[in-house]
Design an enzyme around this catalytic site. Structure first.
Site, PDB file in Angstrom:
ATOM      1  N   TYR A  97     -53.293 -35.974 -21.274  1.00 21.45           N
ATOM      2  CA  TYR A  97     -53.771 -37.005 -20.350  1.00 21.45           C
ATOM      3  C   TYR A  97     -54.643 -38.075 -21.000  1.00 21.45           C
ATOM      4  CZ  TYR A  97     -51.560 -34.682 -16.476  1.00 21.45           C
ATOM      5  OH  TYR A  97     -50.622 -34.154 -15.633  1.00 21.45           O
ATOM      6  N   GLU A 140     -50.952 -28.254 -12.203  1.00 19.62           N
ATOM      7  CA  GLU A 140     -50.095 -27.788 -13.305  1.00 19.62           C
ATOM      8  C   GLU A 140     -50.570 -26.430 -13.817  1.00 19.62           C
ATOM      9  OE1 GLU A 140     -50.294 -31.211 -15.869  1.00 19.62           O
ATOM     10  OE2 GLU A 140     -49.097 -32.382 -14.446  1.00 19.62           O
TER      11      GLU A 140
END
Length: 148
Positions: A97, A140
């Protein structure tokens, strides 16, 4: 993880909607060019979808959807679930990310210019991006655990 976004961040991100609608694909195309300098990250993506332009279009639509619905995130539940499933399928991890943020934020400035993509706008997008990233990372994590 912040429990919510500030009102000013929400207002600033929503205000970028028209620019994103007009220039979103250019932003995501520039973002992927930056992101794919990392060969390991590049391998995670379907390059045919890059060449066809489909992936930059999908991401541009997702970013616009986020900007337009940032004050009503429940409207994005389906899109978030699809992103989580795809991320788990392709092996996205929390450490990916920051790499995306490091590619996306400069791409916004590159395409929109400093007059539109001011430091204030980029700071708001950085906060909004991290907020969404935290949501995705948590979902996730649950999906990876459920699949184990």
């Amino acid at each position: 993880m912040s429990a919510s976004l500030s009102d000013s961040t929400i207002a600033i991100v929503k205000s970028t909607g028209p620019a994103l609608r007009q220039h979103g694909v250019a932003i995501t195309t520039a973002m992927y060019a930056r992101l794919f300098q990392d060969a390991e990250v590049k391998k995670m993506f379907d390059q045919a979808a890059q060449v066809s332009g489909e992936q930059p279009k999908r991401l541009a639509a997702a970013i616009l959807g986020y900007a337009e619905n940032i004050d009503k995130l429940g409207a994005l539940d389906g899109a978030v679930a699809r992103m989580v499933a795809r991320h788990v399928q392709t092996g996205v991890k929390p450490e990916h990310y920051p790499k995306v943020a490091a590619a996306l934020l400069p791409a916004i400035r590159e395409v929109l210019g400093e007059q539109v993509a001011t430091d204030t706008v980029l700071d708001a997008w950085a906060e909004a991006y991290q907020f969404l990233a935290d949501i995705l990372i948590a979902k996730e994590k649950d999906a990876y655990q459920a699949a184990a």
